[in-house]
Motif scaffolding. Sequence first.
Motif, PDB file in Angstrom:
ATOM      1  N   UNK A  36       0.975  -1.204   0.296  1.00 36.34           N
ATOM      2  CA  UNK A  36      -0.050   0.706  -0.089  1.00 36.34           C
ATOM      3  C   UNK A  36       1.043   1.388  -0.811  1.00 36.34           C
ATOM      4  N   UNK A  37       1.735   0.971   1.150  1.00 35.60           N
ATOM      5  CA  UNK A  37       2.877   2.176   0.497  1.00 35.60           C
ATOM      6  C   UNK A  37       3.665   2.804  -0.493  1.00 35.60           C
ATOM      7  N   UNK A  38       3.689   1.542  -1.607  1.00 35.84           N
ATOM      8  CA  UNK A  38       4.532   1.936  -2.936  1.00 35.84           C
ATOM      9  C   UNK A  38       3.304   2.297  -3.575  1.00 35.84           C
ATOM     10  N   UNK A  39       2.229   1.998  -3.243  1.00 32.14           N
ATOM     11  CA  UNK A  39       1.257   2.463  -4.276  1.00 32.14           C
ATOM     12  C   UNK A  39       1.120   3.976  -4.139  1.00 32.14           C
ATOM     13  N   UNK A  40       0.637   4.377  -2.812  1.00 31.22           N
ATOM     14  CA  UNK A  40       1.125   5.678  -2.768  1.00 31.22           C
ATOM     15  C   UNK A  40       2.140   6.575  -3.667  1.00 31.22           C
ATOM     16  N   UNK A  41       3.325   6.244  -2.583  1.00 31.55           N
ATOM     17  CA  UNK A  41       4.483   6.327  -2.979  1.00 31.55           C
ATOM     18  C   UNK A  41       3.977   6.682  -4.934  1.00 31.55           C
ATOM     19  N   UNK A  42       3.555   5.597  -5.491  1.00 31.38           N
ATOM     20  CA  UNK A  42       3.414   5.535  -6.630  1.00 31.38           C
ATOM     21  C   UNK A  42       2.343   6.802  -7.169  1.00 31.38           C
ATOM     22  N   UNK A  43       1.571   6.916  -6.631  1.00 34.78           N
ATOM     23  CA  UNK A  43       0.078   7.831  -6.923  1.00 34.78           C
ATOM     24  C   UNK A  43       0.890   9.095  -6.655  1.00 34.78           C
ATOM     25  N   UNK A  44       1.726   9.287  -5.465  1.00 35.47           N
ATOM     26  CA  UNK A  44       2.750  10.911  -5.589  1.00 35.47           C
ATOM     27  C   UNK A  44       3.388  11.407  -7.020  1.00 35.47           C
TER      28      UNK A  44
ATOM     29  N   UNK B 217      10.879  25.755  -1.095  1.00 34.29           N
ATOM     30  CA  UNK B 217       9.801  26.337  -0.047  1.00 34.29           C
ATOM     31  C   UNK B 217       8.558  25.992  -0.324  1.00 34.29           C
ATOM     32  N   UNK B 218       8.152  25.925  -1.869  1.00 32.07           N
ATOM     33  CA  UNK B 218       7.082  25.683  -2.290  1.00 32.07           C
ATOM     34  C   UNK B 218       6.724  24.002  -2.140  1.00 32.07           C
ATOM     35  N   UNK B 219       7.455  23.688  -3.240  1.00 36.20           N
ATOM     36  CA  UNK B 219       7.874  22.155  -2.999  1.00 36.20           C
ATOM     37  C   UNK B 219       7.695  21.090  -1.657  1.00 36.20           C
ATOM     38  N   UNK B 220       8.933  21.829  -0.633  1.00 36.72           N
ATOM     39  CA  UNK B 220       8.325  21.894   0.568  1.00 36.72           C
ATOM     40  C   UNK B 220       7.132  21.642   0.832  1.00 36.72           C
ATOM     41  N   UNK B 221       6.338  22.805   1.176  1.00 36.02           N
ATOM     42  CA  UNK B 221       4.996  22.902   1.164  1.00 36.02           C
ATOM     43  C   UNK B 221       3.899  22.077   1.462  1.00 36.02           C
ATOM     44  N   UNK B 222       4.299  21.609   0.066  1.00 33.76           N
ATOM     45  CA  UNK B 222       2.704  21.043  -1.408  1.00 33.76           C
ATOM     46  C   UNK B 222       3.464  19.469  -0.173  1.00 33.76           C
ATOM     47  N   UNK B 223       4.737  19.054  -0.497  1.00 38.14           N
ATOM     48  CA  UNK B 223       5.189  18.083  -0.259  1.00 38.14           C
ATOM     49  C   UNK B 223       4.902  17.750   0.910  1.00 38.14           C
ATOM     50  N   UNK B 224       5.018  18.590   2.333  1.00 34.80           N
ATOM     51  CA  UNK B 224       4.903  18.128   3.481  1.00 34.80           C
ATOM     52  C   UNK B 224       2.916  18.238   4.097  1.00 34.80           C
ATOM     53  N   UNK B 225       2.556  19.060   3.246  1.00 34.18           N
ATOM     54  CA  UNK B 225       0.889  18.187   2.701  1.00 34.18           C
ATOM     55  C   UNK B 225       0.661  16.736   2.813  1.00 34.18           C
ATOM     56  N   UNK B 226       1.280  16.518   1.524  1.00 33.21           N
ATOM     57  CA  UNK B 226       0.470  15.452   0.772  1.00 33.21           C
ATOM     58  C   UNK B 226       1.516  14.797   1.982  1.00 33.21           C
ATOM     59  N   UNK B 227       2.477  14.282   2.375  1.00 30.86           N
ATOM     60  CA  UNK B 227       2.477  13.008   3.351  1.00 30.86           C
ATOM     61  C   UNK B 227       2.000  13.023   5.413  1.00 30.86           C
ATOM     62  N   UNK B 228       1.521  14.553   5.377  1.00 29.48           N
ATOM     63  CA  UNK B 228       1.240  14.345   7.022  1.00 29.48           C
ATOM     64  C   UNK B 228      -1.041  14.208   6.397  1.00 29.48           C
ATOM     65  N   UNK B 229      -1.169  13.824   5.454  1.00 29.92           N
ATOM     66  CA  UNK B 229      -2.666  13.650   4.916  1.00 29.92           C
ATOM     67  C   UNK B 229      -2.290  11.981   4.393  1.00 29.92           C
ATOM     68  N   UNK B 230      -1.284  11.373   3.953  1.00 20.77           N
ATOM     69  CA  UNK B 230      -1.196  10.266   4.120  1.00 20.77           C
ATOM     70  C   UNK B 230      -0.896   9.368   5.181  1.00 20.77           C
TER      71      UNK B 230
END
Length: 79
Positions: free
Chosen positions: A10-18, A61-74
């Motif tokens: 599941x983790x690999x599928x989520x990472x692939x989706x991201x 900074x923008x990429x960091x904020x977006x990735x942080x948000x996505x990983x927080x949601x996951x």
Amino acid sequence: MPGGPASLGRMLLVLGGVLVAIGLVLVLAERFPGLRIGKLPGDLSVERPGFRFYFPLGTSILVSVILSLVLWLVGRRGR
């Protein structure tokens, strides 16, 4: 191993989706001039004769904020 192979799958599928989502954003950014990544306010650029320096601070900074948000949601979804 907690969760076993199914959890890893599941983790690999989520990472692939991201990664697919990031790829789509980059492809769309090329087609729409307003979405150009790398030319944001805050990106540092110095050009002198024989010297060129570019540091995408605003983009980083923008990429960091977006990735942080996505990983927080996951992470919240996994609870």
